[in-house]
Design a protein around this motif. Structure first.
Motif, short mmCIF file in Angstrom:
data_model
loop_
_atom_site.label_atom_id
_atom_site.label_comp_id
_atom_site.label_asym_id
_atom_site.label_seq_id
_atom_site.Cartn_x
_atom_site.Cartn_y
_atom_site.Cartn_z
N ASP A 53 0.87 -1.13 0.00
CA ASP A 53 -0.02 -0.15 0.00
C ASP A 53 0.93 1.29 -0.08
OD1 ASP A 53 -1.80 2.32 0.41
OD2 ASP A 53 -2.73 1.38 2.12
N PRO A 54 0.87 2.01 -1.15
CA PRO A 54 1.91 3.17 -1.24
C PRO A 54 1.43 4.14 -0.22
CG PRO A 54 0.65 3.04 -3.16
CD PRO A 54 0.23 1.91 -2.46
N MET A 55 0.13 4.38 0.15
CA MET A 55 -0.26 5.45 1.04
C MET A 55 0.11 5.27 2.48
SD MET A 55 -1.63 8.41 1.22
CE MET A 55 -2.49 8.72 -0.29
N ALA A 56 0.17 4.00 2.73
CA ALA A 56 0.61 3.53 4.05
C ALA A 56 2.21 3.79 4.19
CB ALA A 56 0.62 1.91 4.25
N ALA A 75 13.77 6.49 2.84
CA ALA A 75 13.48 4.94 2.35
C ALA A 75 12.15 4.81 2.17
CB ALA A 75 14.24 4.15 3.55
N GLU A 76 11.19 5.38 3.05
CA GLU A 76 9.73 4.80 3.06
C GLU A 76 9.22 5.70 1.82
OE1 GLU A 76 7.49 2.62 4.57
OE2 GLU A 76 9.41 2.01 5.48
N LYS A 77 9.48 6.91 1.43
CA LYS A 77 9.15 7.70 0.37
C LYS A 77 9.74 7.43 -0.93
CE LYS A 77 6.90 11.21 2.14
NZ LYS A 77 7.22 12.53 2.35
N LYS A 78 11.01 6.48 -0.99
CA LYS A 78 11.39 5.95 -2.06
C LYS A 78 10.59 4.83 -2.43
CE LYS A 78 16.07 7.77 -1.92
NZ LYS A 78 17.55 7.42 -1.82
N PRO A 88 1.92 11.82 -9.01
CA PRO A 88 2.60 13.15 -8.60
C PRO A 88 2.80 13.36 -7.26
CG PRO A 88 0.75 13.40 -9.87
CD PRO A 88 0.69 12.06 -9.80
N LEU A 89 1.90 13.00 -6.32
CA LEU A 89 1.78 13.09 -4.70
C LEU A 89 3.05 12.42 -4.18
CD1 LEU A 89 0.68 14.03 -2.15
CD2 LEU A 89 -0.62 11.78 -2.20
N PHE A 90 3.02 10.94 -4.63
CA PHE A 90 4.34 10.53 -3.95
C PHE A 90 5.70 10.93 -4.85
CE2 PHE A 90 1.03 6.92 -4.07
CZ PHE A 90 0.62 7.48 -2.81
N SER A 91 5.77 11.27 -6.11
CA SER A 91 7.03 11.85 -6.66
C SER A 91 7.46 13.12 -5.73
CB SER A 91 6.62 11.87 -8.10
OG SER A 91 7.85 12.54 -8.54
N SER A 92 6.40 13.95 -5.77
CA SER A 92 6.84 15.36 -5.04
C SER A 92 6.94 15.05 -3.52
CB SER A 92 5.58 16.35 -5.35
OG SER A 92 4.52 16.09 -4.41
N GLY A 93 6.42 14.10 -3.13
CA GLY A 93 6.62 13.95 -1.50
C GLY A 93 8.01 13.58 -1.30
#
Length: 159
Positions: A53-56, A75-78, A88-93
């Motif tokens: 789950d990417p949001m987790a 590490a978690e964001k990667k 894009p949310l995860f990329s900019s995060g």
């Protein structure tokens, strides 16, 4: 937040094996209650229930970042971006996390990658603005800030 707590609580009452409900309750615990232990419990439970789950991973990274654990947060964001490379949310995060770690050149690269995914993604223009400013590149920062709506860029109103 009280409505979010009630909804997440009801979902967990019905089925405490829902990763999404644990993430939601973790967010309430983190940003509303400031209950770090409860937030960690819910985020880690969500990850145990659904490690894909990417949001987790994303919200757990935000928790780790709030605690000052930059290496683990990165590490978690990667990992989030590995699970969903076109969001894009995860990329900019990831770019935000790199900025917070003062890895400015990498943050700029990541925000540019995000803008390749979505040229109108405002968080990346804002991120570029702050990162350029941190590097003392004020004309570049202002160029990015001017791409934001006036109500989003308070510092741009004077210019």
């Amino acid at each position: 937040m009280p409505k979010a707590r009630a909804a997440a609580g009801k979902a967990l009452e019905l089925d405490d094996n829902l990763a999404e409900a644990n993430v939601a309750m973790g967010l309430v615990n983190l940003w509303y209650d400031w209950d770090w232990g409860a937030a960690r419990k819910h985020f880690e439970r969500a990850l145990a229930l659904n490690p894909a789950d990417p949001m987790a991973h994303f919200e757990y990274a935000n928790y780790l970042s709030a605690l000052g654990n930059s290496d683990r947060a990165l590490a978690e964001k990667k990992r989030t971006l590995e699970l969903d490379p076109v969001n894009p949310l995860f990329s900019s995060g990831l770019a935000v996390e790199l900025y917070l770690a003062r890895r400015y050149d990498e943050a700029i690269q990541q925000d540019r990658k995000t803008l390749e995914l979505d040229t109108s993604y405002l968080d990346s223009h804002e991120g570029l603005g702050f990162t350029y400013a941190a590097l003392g590149k004020y004309p570049e920062a202002l160029t990015e800030f001017k791409k934001l709506p006036a109500d989003r860029c308070i510092s741009c109103r004077a210019y």
